[in-house]
Design a protein around this motif. Structure first.
Motif, PDB file in Angstrom:
ATOM      1  N   LEU A  34      43.006  10.127 -19.046  1.00 55.63           N
ATOM      2  CA  LEU A  34      42.368  10.751 -18.143  1.00 55.63           C
ATOM      3  C   LEU A  34      41.827   9.711 -16.955  1.00 55.63           C
ATOM      4  N   GLU A  35      41.346   8.441 -17.582  1.00 52.45           N
ATOM      5  CA  GLU A  35      40.949   7.850 -16.511  1.00 52.45           C
ATOM      6  C   GLU A  35      41.998   7.197 -15.714  1.00 52.45           C
ATOM      7  N   ASN A  36      43.317   7.093 -16.319  1.00 55.08           N
ATOM      8  CA  ASN A  36      44.220   6.460 -15.604  1.00 55.08           C
ATOM      9  C   ASN A  36      45.259   7.414 -14.939  1.00 55.08           C
ATOM     10  N   ILE A  37      44.985   8.511 -14.841  1.00 60.05           N
ATOM     11  CA  ILE A  37      45.975   9.680 -14.821  1.00 60.05           C
ATOM     12  C   ILE A  37      46.528   9.479 -13.440  1.00 60.05           C
ATOM     13  N   LYS A  38      47.895  10.058 -13.121  1.00 56.16           N
ATOM     14  CA  LYS A  38      48.644   9.997 -12.234  1.00 56.16           C
ATOM     15  C   LYS A  38      49.001  11.655 -11.627  1.00 56.16           C
ATOM     16  N   ASP A  39      49.553  11.674 -10.578  1.00 59.54           N
ATOM     17  CA  ASP A  39      49.854  13.046 -10.178  1.00 59.54           C
ATOM     18  C   ASP A  39      51.036  13.574 -10.930  1.00 59.54           C
ATOM     19  N   TRP A  40      51.130  14.924 -11.409  1.00 65.83           N
ATOM     20  CA  TRP A  40      51.790  15.534 -12.443  1.00 65.83           C
ATOM     21  C   TRP A  40      53.115  16.047 -11.618  1.00 65.83           C
ATOM     22  N   CYS A  41      54.092  15.581 -12.028  1.00 63.76           N
ATOM     23  CA  CYS A  41      55.478  16.004 -11.549  1.00 63.76           C
ATOM     24  C   CYS A  41      55.635  17.398 -12.178  1.00 63.76           C
ATOM     25  N   ILE A  42      55.662  18.452 -11.370  1.00 65.46           N
ATOM     26  CA  ILE A  42      55.720  19.751 -11.921  1.00 65.46           C
ATOM     27  C   ILE A  42      57.265  20.422 -11.740  1.00 65.46           C
ATOM     28  N   SER A  43      58.098  19.810 -11.001  1.00 61.97           N
ATOM     29  CA  SER A  43      59.300  20.368 -10.706  1.00 61.97           C
ATOM     30  C   SER A  43      60.453  20.088 -11.640  1.00 61.97           C
ATOM     31  N   ARG A  44      61.318  20.861 -11.965  1.00 62.86           N
ATOM     32  CA  ARG A  44      62.415  20.521 -12.775  1.00 62.86           C
ATOM     33  C   ARG A  44      63.571  21.161 -12.021  1.00 62.86           C
ATOM     34  N   GLN A  45      64.934  20.361 -12.237  1.00 63.71           N
ATOM     35  CA  GLN A  45      66.047  20.802 -11.578  1.00 63.71           C
ATOM     36  C   GLN A  45      66.696  21.600 -12.830  1.00 63.71           C
ATOM     37  N   LEU A  46      66.153  22.783 -13.188  1.00 58.06           N
ATOM     38  CA  LEU A  46      66.840  23.646 -13.946  1.00 58.06           C
ATOM     39  C   LEU A  46      66.959  25.025 -13.522  1.00 58.06           C
ATOM     40  N   TRP A  47      67.277  25.880 -14.449  1.00 57.10           N
ATOM     41  CA  TRP A  47      67.404  27.482 -13.935  1.00 57.10           C
ATOM     42  C   TRP A  47      66.507  28.304 -14.966  1.00 57.10           C
ATOM     43  N   TRP A  48      66.252  27.423 -15.912  1.00 57.12           N
ATOM     44  CA  TRP A  48      65.554  28.341 -17.049  1.00 57.12           C
ATOM     45  C   TRP A  48      64.122  28.023 -16.833  1.00 57.12           C
ATOM     46  N   GLY A  49      63.248  29.025 -16.499  1.00 54.93           N
ATOM     47  CA  GLY A  49      61.876  28.540 -16.019  1.00 54.93           C
ATOM     48  C   GLY A  49      61.446  29.425 -15.174  1.00 54.93           C
ATOM     49  N   HIS A  50      60.110  29.250 -14.757  1.00 53.61           N
ATOM     50  CA  HIS A  50      59.467  29.965 -13.633  1.00 53.61           C
ATOM     51  C   HIS A  50      59.903  29.223 -12.222  1.00 53.61           C
ATOM     52  N   ARG A  51      60.741  30.145 -11.606  1.00 53.94           N
ATOM     53  CA  ARG A  51      61.145  29.343 -10.336  1.00 53.94           C
ATOM     54  C   ARG A  51      60.134  29.208  -9.340  1.00 53.94           C
ATOM     55  N   ILE A  52      60.066  27.964  -8.566  1.00 55.05           N
ATOM     56  CA  ILE A  52      58.971  27.522  -7.783  1.00 55.05           C
ATOM     57  C   ILE A  52      58.984  28.523  -6.555  1.00 55.05           C
ATOM     58  N   PRO A  53      57.814  29.390  -6.474  1.00 56.59           N
ATOM     59  CA  PRO A  53      57.643  30.153  -5.374  1.00 56.59           C
ATOM     60  C   PRO A  53      57.557  29.558  -3.710  1.00 56.59           C
ATOM     61  N   ALA A  54      58.588  28.889  -3.570  1.00 64.22           N
ATOM     62  CA  ALA A  54      58.496  28.352  -2.343  1.00 64.22           C
ATOM     63  C   ALA A  54      59.892  28.549  -1.569  1.00 64.22           C
ATOM     64  N   TRP A  55      59.498  28.941  -0.031  1.00 61.99           N
ATOM     65  CA  TRP A  55      60.753  29.299   0.534  1.00 61.99           C
ATOM     66  C   TRP A  55      60.800  28.537   1.826  1.00 61.99           C
ATOM     67  N   TYR A  56      62.088  27.977   2.248  1.00 59.86           N
ATOM     68  CA  TYR A  56      62.307  27.199   3.328  1.00 59.86           C
ATOM     69  C   TYR A  56      62.726  27.799   4.603  1.00 59.86           C
ATOM     70  N   LEU A  57      62.158  27.863   5.480  1.00 62.45           N
ATOM     71  CA  LEU A  57      62.839  28.351   6.913  1.00 62.45           C
ATOM     72  C   LEU A  57      62.920  27.456   8.117  1.00 62.45           C
ATOM     73  N   GLU A  58      64.046  27.647   8.611  1.00 62.65           N
ATOM     74  CA  GLU A  58      64.270  26.721  10.033  1.00 62.65           C
ATOM     75  C   GLU A  58      63.709  27.228  10.938  1.00 62.65           C
ATOM     76  N   VAL A  59      62.766  26.738  11.455  1.00 59.67           N
ATOM     77  CA  VAL A  59      61.966  27.110  13.063  1.00 59.67           C
ATOM     78  C   VAL A  59      62.255  26.112  13.887  1.00 59.67           C
ATOM     79  N   ASN A  60      62.745  26.424  14.943  1.00 60.89           N
ATOM     80  CA  ASN A  60      63.324  25.577  15.979  1.00 60.89           C
ATOM     81  C   ASN A  60      63.647  24.120  15.663  1.00 60.89           C
ATOM     82  N   GLY A  61      64.388  24.163  14.825  1.00 58.76           N
ATOM     83  CA  GLY A  61      65.335  23.071  14.117  1.00 58.76           C
ATOM     84  C   GLY A  61      64.299  22.192  13.048  1.00 58.76           C
ATOM     85  N   ARG A  62      63.446  22.835  12.868  1.00 59.13           N
ATOM     86  CA  ARG A  62      62.450  22.031  11.750  1.00 59.13           C
ATOM     87  C   ARG A  62      62.464  23.161  10.535  1.00 59.13           C
ATOM     88  N   VAL A  63      62.418  22.427   9.299  1.00 62.65           N
ATOM     89  CA  VAL A  63      62.311  23.176   7.933  1.00 62.65           C
ATOM     90  C   VAL A  63      61.026  23.426   7.698  1.00 62.65           C
TER      91      VAL A  63
END
Length: 903
Positions: free
Chosen positions: A393-422
RNA sequence: GGGAGUAUAGCUCAGCUGGUUCAGAGCGCCUGCCUUACAAGCAGGAGGUCACUGGUUCGAUCCCUGUUACUCCCACCA
């Protein structure tokens, strides 16, 4: 009543498990009792039971059953884990066998197959746990991806995102080229591997001079964008400001100077490949170097690999070395051993890779999680794991929580293009995301959901909360009643993956710890000390073991050799001891059930036997309670085992056993049933099946035998009413499971001490028979010279007569002639012999004893004549030494007298 | 490279932080027994410089120094 002489667990175990299920004895609902909650460490949904599970779940069951019998509302919640990577790997393999490539499927098609697979094979392991006797509340069986748990995970993600704790970024992550996903630092296993260290020549641009760089990964030179040396390294000062040519590639890269380089290693020069090494990446950032990614996701080289494009990374290594050698660009090659990271799930060599991933900030969470362990709000058993925990715990780094898989809880993030920006929108579902888009941007075009799922542990860290729906409905009655849970039983290898993160989630979402105690089990190893694993094939099939030795036998075998935190060197033969013990109990039952009740009064001997057994039991209960308080389950079991086998079977039953064909008095019989019953209660958490069976028979015996005559003394309160018929009794809910565990009471230590003396006398007589070749059937007489107050056996005289086959035991003034003697403490005991004793042998034995006693006396006297000891030691200690001296002198005098008499 | 832990009987482990629980338990081993509950058993017995070395102390299995051996965890040395 006819009972087979060998205990056969199979039918009995099946019968009682069904009974418990039918009567819903494992089920718990909140009520006004004290809760005792345990959540199972959820096994992989597609897994099968292995020895580690056996150990872990046996311990949980012992604690749960004990708590239940202590009147607590015990709730053990079972469930399974979706185990994203390993399940996905299995599904992909299954598809491949059917000739289906995952890549040809849409996400939805793939998930349909995955769920089918889960429905078919999922939960086998839970069925297996029933064979073990696990008293889980099956009505509460959960899955980390069922509706409640799924929604809980999504809500937590959204919440943490809104709190600013979750972010998305491009970072160097551990890439598994086989599973095609990122994995967390904790999922990388570093293994020692024997490789080579290649010394490559980097020529200086436009010159004939070169610098030699050592690398273990020559295939990455295609991604080199610099060579780095230490700024104070005089060997390389001439290189300052120069540029060098990457061998075989031809690219010209700068020389940079940084103190990061270890001058001692290799040649002191380091090639920099920012895309494929975390340190190089950091240096690349610092010096603004180009980052060239040369690998495809599956570990083959991409278009930057030039002529090696399409080759696998390891094949490429061989080829490139060959090519460079031919070009004269390799200085030398050395053998080299280093640690190479492998994927925990697929064992593929991890490739550091730059990619966009989601991370959870750990700093704040870790701080709170550390506090509650440091201040013992949560106790670790054994406590040494606190160190490990703190360090992480004293040497902890941020936790990479995403996995490039399909079986699991899909990340509830949506991308939207607005004025050329995502723009990124995180929301519970697409509807909510649309709403946010409209609010924020006043525009909502096509929303594209993030393709990734969450790390499996991102759902299991919520387990103690989500099982009671405490994320979605934080104020519901169940979570308020069952949380925090009592004990967590788990293996030390998931202390970071799971234990630490559950503590974080507990603090974040309940402002309370998830459990009060963590019991770390050991790792089950084979006789050679190797960890049991499927790949080694050194693990016995637990189900086969159960069929062979009975669940009780296997449970007991495992527990006997498994102190907390110690590895368990498993050998099938330890289950035999458990099986034998079941059989022993079974035969004690056979004995007792065969006795007939007579009309005579209770004899003094039997009364004493009962009294003694009660004292002994109270004493053991005290020990066992202490053992449980300290989570010393092996000790608790061993202590109870000895109480049952030695004290109850070998001593007590032999004391009260009526001569063949004669009846036993009612009072003793009733006491025996009562003691036997309580013994079963004490053993039930460890051996649920055989104790349930015997307990029922004992209840029947009470009804049949004791009720047959007129009323006896009222039975003790731990027993069921004896006024109903056996059938009525069985028809009701009665089970040993919901009886009350006996608790320790005051006991008479003096009586226990006196019995120990009596036991020594009996052992002395038996030993004498054995060494002199006398038959146990030959009746002997025992006398002793009274004097030592500690030698007080009057109460047990009758028992000595019975168990020693002694006609009489009495005090005498002096040694009888022609007798063999032995000493109990300072008291001389004699057994007169009909034929002449072997004088030589007796003398020899006495002289040996004398020599020992004199030596002992000398050491005591030496101590007592030491002025410093007499002045420095506490009075009590000195007094003890004086007593030793007196005893030794008495003994020596007695031995001398005996020797004289013989000569 | 850093950190933690362990070393006690043939095996697996106790020994509650210095003195009658001090050298223990279970299994195994040896001897004798089919004594009508149990041979999956009964009775008895043998086995240990408490890893090695210094030290502290009147006294060390226990506390401290070092040594050796093993185990585990962490770490980006190419």
């Amino acid at each position: 009543m006819e009972i087979a002489s060998k205990y056969d667990p199979r039918a009995i175990e099946e019968k009682w498990y069904q009974f418990w299920l039918e009567k819903k004895l494992f089920h718990s609902e909140p009520d006004n009792r004290v809760p005792y909650t345990v959540v199972i460490p959820p096994p992989n949904v597609t897994g099968v039971l292995h020895m580690g599970h056996m150990l872990n779940n046996t311990i949980q069951d012992v604690l749960v059953r004990r708590a239940r019998m202590q009147g607590k509302n015990a709730c053990w919640v079972p469930g399974t884990d979706h185990a994203s990577i390993s399940t996905e790997a299995k599904v992909v393999k299954m598809l491949a066998e059917r000739g289906i490539n995952k890549r040809d499927l849409t996400r939805d098609e793939y998930l349909k197959y995955a769920w089918e697979w889960k429905e078919k094979y999922g939960g086998i392991i839970l069925k297996q746990l029933r064979k073990l006797g696990a008293s889980c509340d099956w009505d509460r069986t959960s899955f980390t991806m069922d509706d409640i748990r799924y929604e809980s995970v999504i809500r937590v993600f959204v919440d943490l995102y809104n709190k600013g704790l979750i972010y998305r970024g491009v970072r160097m992550v551990n890439w598994d080229p086989q599973a095609l996903t990122a994995v967390s630092d904790e999922e990388v296993i570093y293994k020692e591997s024997h490789g080579k260290l290649f010394y490559l020549r980097y020529y200086v641009e436009g010159e004939d001079r070169y610098i030699v760089v050592a690398t273990t990964r020559p295939e990455t030179i295609m991604g080199d964008t610099a060579v780095c040396v230490h700024p104070e390294d005089e060997r390389y000062s001439w290189l300052k400001g120069k540029r060098v040519v990457v061998p075989g590639v031809g690219r010209v890269v700068p020389i940079i100077m940084d103190e990061y380089v270890d001058r001692e290693f290799g040649t002191g020069a380091l090639k920099i490949t920012p895309a494929h090494d975390i340190n190089d990446y950091n240096l690349g950032m610092k010096y603004n170097l180009e980052s060239i990614d040369i690998f495809n996701d599956n570990g083959t080289l991409n278009e930057h690999g030039g002529k090696y494009a399409g080759m696998d990374r390891f094949a490429c290594r061989k080829q490139i070395v060959k090519d460079l050698e031919e070009a004269g660009l390799i200085e030398k090659i050395e053998d080299y051993t280093n640690k190479v990271g492998h994927s925990e799930r697929t064992d593929a060599v991890i490739e550091p890779k730059l990619s966009a991933q989601w991370f959870l900030k750990m700093e704040g969470l870790a701080k709170k999680a550390l506090e509650v362990v440091e201040d013992d709000t949560i106790r670790f058993h054994p406590a040494k794991f606190k160190n490990t925990y703190r360090h992480w715990l004293e040497n902890i780094k941020d936790w990479c929580i995403s996995r490039q898989l399909w079986w699991g809880h899909r990340i509830p993030a949506w991308y939207l293009e607005v004025n050329g920006r995502v723009e990124t929108i995180v929301a519970l579902d697409e509807e909510a995301a649309k709403k946010i888009a409209m609010e924020k941007y006043n525009y909502c075009g096509t929303l594209r959901q993030d393709e990734d799922v969450l790390d499996t542990w991102f759902s299991s860290w919520l387990w103690p909360i989500s099982l009671f729906d405490g994320i979605r409905n934080p104020d519901n009655d169940e979570i308020k009643y069952y949380y925090p849970t009592a004990d967590l039983i788990t293996a030390p290898d998931i202390i970071f993956f799971w234990v630490a993160r559950m503590i974080m989630a507990g603090e974040e979402y309940r402002h309370d710890v998830p459990f009060h105690n963590v019991y770390f089990t050991g790792i089950v190893r084979d006789k050679l000390g190797r960890k049991m694993s499927k790949s080694l094939g050194n693990s016995p099939d637990p189900i086969e073991l159960i069929e062979k030795y009975g669940a009780d036998g296997v449970r007991m075998g495992m527990l006997l050799t498994a102190p907390a935190g110690n590895d368990l060197p498993f050998d099938e033969s330890i289950c035999e001891q458990g099986r034998n013990f079941s059989n022993k109990l079974w035969n004690a039952l056979r004995l007792v059930s065969g006795w007939q009740i007579g009309d005579e009064q209770q004899s003094q001997e039997n009364a004493v036997a009962v009294q003694w057994m009660e004292q002994r039991m109270a004493q053991v209960l005290e020990d066992v309670e202490r053992d449980f308080d300290q989570y010393r389950l092996s000790e608790a079991l061993m202590t109870t085992y000895k109480l049952a086998w030695d004290d109850f079977c070998s001593w007590y039953l032999e004391m009260v056993k009526p001569a063949h064909g004669t009846p036993i008095d009612r009072e003793t019989y009733e006491a025996t049933l009562s003691i036997f019953t309580r013994l079963m209660l004490m053993l039930h958490p460890f051996m649920p099946f055989v104790t349930e069976e015997i307990w029922h028979t004992l209840q029947s015996l009470k009804v049949e035998k004791l009720n047959a005559g007129q009323s006896a003394k009222s039975s003790d309160k731990t027993d069921s009413p004896s006024s109903i018929s056996v059938t009525d009794f069985l028809a009701q809910n009665y089970s040993i499971m919901n009886q009350h565990m006996p608790t320790s009471v005051f006991y008479d230590q003096r009586m226990l001490d006196e019995f120990d003396t009596a036991r020594e006398v009996i052992a002395g007589v038996r030993n004498l028979r054995n060494s002199r070749g006398l038959s146990p059937k030959e009746v002997l007489e025992v006398s002793y010279i009274a004097g030592d107050r500690r030698f007080s056996i009057d109460r047990f005289a009758g028992i000595i007569r019975k168990l020693g086959n002694v006609s009489e035991i009495h005090a005498v003034a002096e040694k009888p002639s022609n007798a063999i003697s032995f000493m109990i403490g300072t008291t001389e005991c004699f057994v007169p012999m009909s034929q002449n004793v072997n004088r030589e042998a007796e003398l020899e034995k006495l002289q040996a004893d004398l020599k020992y006693a004199e030596g002992f006396l000398q050491s005591v006297l030496k101590k007592l004549s030491n002025e410093k000891f007499v002045n420095g030691a506490p009075a009590a200690v000195i007094e003890k030494e004086r007593n030793k001296q007196r005893d030794a002198e008495t003994k020596i005098a007695a031995l001398k007298a005996q020797i004289e008499a013989l000569q």
